[in-house]
Write a protein that holds these residues in place. Structure first.
Motif, PDB file in Angstrom:
ATOM      1  N   GLU A   1      27.006  26.395  85.391  1.00 23.27           N
ATOM      2  CA  GLU A   1      28.386  26.146  84.989  1.00 23.27           C
ATOM      3  C   GLU A   1      28.470  25.298  83.725  1.00 23.27           C
ATOM      4  OE1 GLU A   1      30.985  24.757  88.040  1.00 23.27           O
ATOM      5  OE2 GLU A   1      30.942  26.700  89.082  1.00 23.27           O
ATOM      6  N   GLY A   2      27.450  24.486  83.481  1.00 20.32           N
ATOM      7  CA  GLY A   2      27.503  23.580  82.339  1.00 20.32           C
ATOM      8  C   GLY A   2      26.816  24.085  81.096  1.00 20.32           C
ATOM      9  N   TRP A   3      26.093  25.225  81.202  1.00 19.69           N
ATOM     10  CA  TRP A   3      25.291  25.667  80.054  1.00 19.69           C
ATOM     11  C   TRP A   3      25.797  26.954  79.413  1.00 19.69           C
ATOM     12  CZ3 TRP A   3      21.927  29.493  78.244  1.00 19.69           C
ATOM     13  CH2 TRP A   3      21.121  29.113  77.157  1.00 19.69           C
ATOM     14  N   PHE A   4      26.328  27.891  80.172  1.00 18.60           N
ATOM     15  CA  PHE A   4      26.780  29.156  79.588  1.00 18.60           C
ATOM     16  C   PHE A   4      28.185  29.014  79.015  1.00 18.60           C
ATOM     17  CE2 PHE A   4      23.522  30.805  82.534  1.00 18.60           C
ATOM     18  CZ  PHE A   4      22.785  31.552  81.635  1.00 18.60           C
ATOM     19  N   GLU A   5      28.357  29.510  77.789  1.00 21.72           N
ATOM     20  CA  GLU A   5      29.630  29.341  77.097  1.00 21.72           C
ATOM     21  C   GLU A   5      30.808  29.879  77.910  1.00 21.72           C
ATOM     22  OE1 GLU A   5      31.878  30.506  72.882  1.00 21.72           O
ATOM     23  OE2 GLU A   5      29.958  31.452  73.416  1.00 21.72           O
ATOM     24  N   ARG A   6      30.607  31.001  78.596  1.00 22.66           N
ATOM     25  CA  ARG A   6      31.716  31.600  79.331  1.00 22.66           C
ATOM     26  C   ARG A   6      32.282  30.631  80.367  1.00 22.66           C
ATOM     27  NH1 ARG A   6      31.856  34.696  83.971  1.00 22.66           N
ATOM     28  NH2 ARG A   6      29.594  34.930  84.006  1.00 22.66           N
ATOM     29  N   THR A   7      31.414  29.986  81.131  1.00 29.92           N
ATOM     30  CA  THR A   7      31.901  29.046  82.133  1.00 29.92           C
ATOM     31  C   THR A   7      32.312  27.718  81.500  1.00 29.92           C
ATOM     32  OG1 THR A   7      29.568  28.555  82.586  1.00 29.92           O
ATOM     33  CG2 THR A   7      30.701  30.031  84.104  1.00 29.92           C
ATOM     34  N   VAL A   8      31.632  27.307  80.435  1.00 33.85           N
ATOM     35  CA  VAL A   8      31.997  26.062  79.755  1.00 33.85           C
ATOM     36  C   VAL A   8      33.432  26.122  79.262  1.00 33.85           C
ATOM     37  CG1 VAL A   8      31.557  24.659  77.694  1.00 33.85           C
ATOM     38  CG2 VAL A   8      29.651  25.410  79.123  1.00 33.85           C
ATOM     39  N   ARG A   9      33.847  27.274  78.758  1.00 36.59           N
ATOM     40  CA  ARG A   9      35.210  27.408  78.227  1.00 36.59           C
ATOM     41  C   ARG A   9      36.234  27.661  79.333  1.00 36.59           C
ATOM     42  NH1 ARG A   9      35.257  27.153  72.884  1.00 36.59           N
ATOM     43  NH2 ARG A   9      33.473  27.872  71.637  1.00 36.59           N
ATOM     44  N   GLN A  10      35.797  28.146  80.479  1.00 29.61           N
ATOM     45  CA  GLN A  10      36.725  28.456  81.558  1.00 29.61           C
ATOM     46  C   GLN A  10      37.112  27.233  82.375  1.00 29.61           C
ATOM     47  OE1 GLN A  10      34.779  31.525  83.827  1.00 29.61           O
ATOM     48  NE2 GLN A  10      35.672  33.188  82.625  1.00 29.61           N
ATOM     49  N   LYS A  11      36.176  26.346  82.608  1.00 33.71           N
ATOM     50  CA  LYS A  11      36.462  25.203  83.482  1.00 33.71           C
ATOM     51  C   LYS A  11      35.558  24.039  83.141  1.00 33.71           C
ATOM     52  CE  LYS A  11      33.593  27.312  87.104  1.00 33.71           C
ATOM     53  NZ  LYS A  11      33.559  27.768  88.512  1.00 33.71           N
ATOM     54  N   ASN A  12      36.080  22.856  83.392  1.00 33.13           N
ATOM     55  CA  ASN A  12      35.321  21.645  83.109  1.00 33.13           C
ATOM     56  C   ASN A  12      34.326  21.360  84.228  1.00 33.13           C
ATOM     57  OD1 ASN A  12      36.891  21.305  80.872  1.00 33.13           O
ATOM     58  ND2 ASN A  12      38.157  19.668  81.723  1.00 33.13           N
ATOM     59  N   LEU A  13      33.223  20.743  83.869  1.00 31.30           N
ATOM     60  CA  LEU A  13      32.339  20.186  84.882  1.00 31.30           C
ATOM     61  C   LEU A  13      33.054  19.026  85.574  1.00 31.30           C
ATOM     62  CD1 LEU A  13      28.932  20.098  82.975  1.00 31.30           C
ATOM     63  CD2 LEU A  13      29.637  21.722  84.746  1.00 31.30           C
ATOM     64  N   ARG A  14      32.616  18.727  86.798  1.00 31.38           N
ATOM     65  CA  ARG A  14      33.263  17.664  87.574  1.00 31.38           C
ATOM     66  C   ARG A  14      32.246  16.581  87.936  1.00 31.38           C
ATOM     67  NH1 ARG A  14      34.315  22.205  90.131  1.00 31.38           N
ATOM     68  NH2 ARG A  14      33.229  21.501  92.025  1.00 31.38           N
TER      69      ARG A  14
END
Length: 378
Positions: free
Chosen positions: A254-267
């Motif tokens: 979740e923290g490394w791929f651009e697709r997930t990085v732009r979709q949601k923040n890490l918690r």
């Protein structure tokens, strides 16, 4: 409110995320509950899904009276709502596991459904909203059939406007086919409760499709652990080593791929999960974890996660697992671009967590380990 008030509020959130019982740290608790920016604390608690933990903390620390009245009521509502949700989801997980085992399907519960009981003390204050499960990839068809018999539908999303389930957009369904490391989410409507549905996510890989890092699922599911729930039931869980690896690898993804990085923040709580898993292990289990990392050659993504856990909470996991050689700054601040390129972000993970929205990304040359991380996935 000053920046000091905000700093104090964030420090409290970090403390709350990794501590359950404050009775042995009265002086520290006294310090971190002074001079808070309550509005900032409320927003960040929402952003990081920590409202129930914050409520439980102030209750256990006997400092609930410090919280402004309306925020206090909101936090208490969040805690009791979460307790009800956790109880219901845990019972539903047991129902699914029982049905799967009747069909001789090897299955383990993962993430929040087991972490809440195993490393959060069973206080029902860790928030999670779905039931995460792990099966063998060969059992996909059989597992989908069991879920259907239990009243679940797949490929659905919830339409809040109409209060009904609708079909997922074709684009989302195509992603499941493109990256087949778990089944489309299963949903079951629920009546006569505040929660409107149960959601189950069934994965069959510890990593992601076409990742350069893969695990033999026969081995992963061979020797399962058991987690006892507050109700006295037990749920199957991954062994401590594989549980740590899966939790850390999911955070990395979740923290490394651009697709997930732009979709949601890490918690913040995602890093707290890793911290808690590490601190729940004795030396024997830590040594076994180190052997698993070496044997499966997954040091780079695990180092990425553990470095930032250490940065946030002052732990020494990187040293404990001898992963310092994989903490190259270019790797730690890299992101796998959706176009096949490579990106980088700057600053600390603490800054990244405190900022709403994705970090500012810039193009960079290929960093170490990126080729194995991205492969054909993203």
């Amino acid at each position: 409110m000053t920046s000091t008030h905000r700093e104090n509020s964030w420090r409290l959130l970090e403390y709350v995320s990794i501590h359950d019982d404050s009775s042995d740290a009265d002086s520290e608790v006294e310090e971190i509950t002074q001079d808070l920016d309550w509005d900032y604390l409320a927003v960040q608690a929402i952003n990081h899904r920590l409202q129930p933990k914050v409520a439980d903390f102030f209750i256990q620390a006997d400092r609930l009276a410090l919280v402004p009245r309306e925020l206090r009521l909101s936090l208490i509502d969040a805690l009791y709502w979460n307790r009800n949700l956790v109880s219901n989801l845990t019972a539903e997980a047991g129902r699914i596991v029982t049905a799967m085992r009747r069909q001789d399907i090897m299955i383990a519960c993962t993430k929040g459904i087991v972490l809440e009981s195993s490393v959060y003390g069973g206080r029902q204050a860790r928030r999670f909203g779905d039931i995460d499960l792990m099966i063998h990839p060969a059992a996909q068809k059989e597992a989908a059939g069991v879920m259907k018999e239990l009243g679940y539908s797949s490929g659905k999303d919830y339409d809040y406007r109409t209060d009904t389930f609708v079909d997922l957009p074709r684009r989302d369904l195509a992603l499941y086919r493109l990256y087949p490391d778990h089944l489309p989410h299963f949903a079951r409507p629920v009546t006569d409760q505040g929660v409107r549905w149960y959601l189950a996510d069934i994965a069959f890989s510890l990593t992601w499709y076409s990742s350069g890092w893969q695990f033999p699922m026969d081995e992963v599911l061979q020797d399962l652990d058991e987690v006892r729930t507050p109700a006295g039931d037990t749920l199957p869980a991954l062994s401590p080593g594989y549980n740590f690896l899966f939790t850390a690898l999911h955070l990395f993804r979740e923290g490394w791929f651009e697709r997930t990085v732009r979709q949601k923040n890490l918690r913040l709580g995602q890093f707290a999960d890793v911290w808690r898993l590490w601190n729940s292990m004795d030396e024997t289990r830590r040594a076994e974890l180190a052997r698993l990392i070496e044997r499966h050659d997954v040091a780079p993504p695990i180092a990425w996660v553990c470095h930032f856990v250490d940065e946030l909470f002052g732990s020494r996991i990187v040293d404990g697992l001898r992963l310092a050689d994989y903490c190259d700054p270019d790797w730690l601040h890299s992101v796998g671009g959706t176009d096949g390129g490579h990106l980088s972000w700057s600053g600390s993970m603490r800054d990244r967590l405190r900022t709403v929205g994705p970090p500012e990304l810039r193009s960079v040359p290929q960093p170490p380990h990126a080729a194995r991380a991205r492969a054909a996935a993203g």
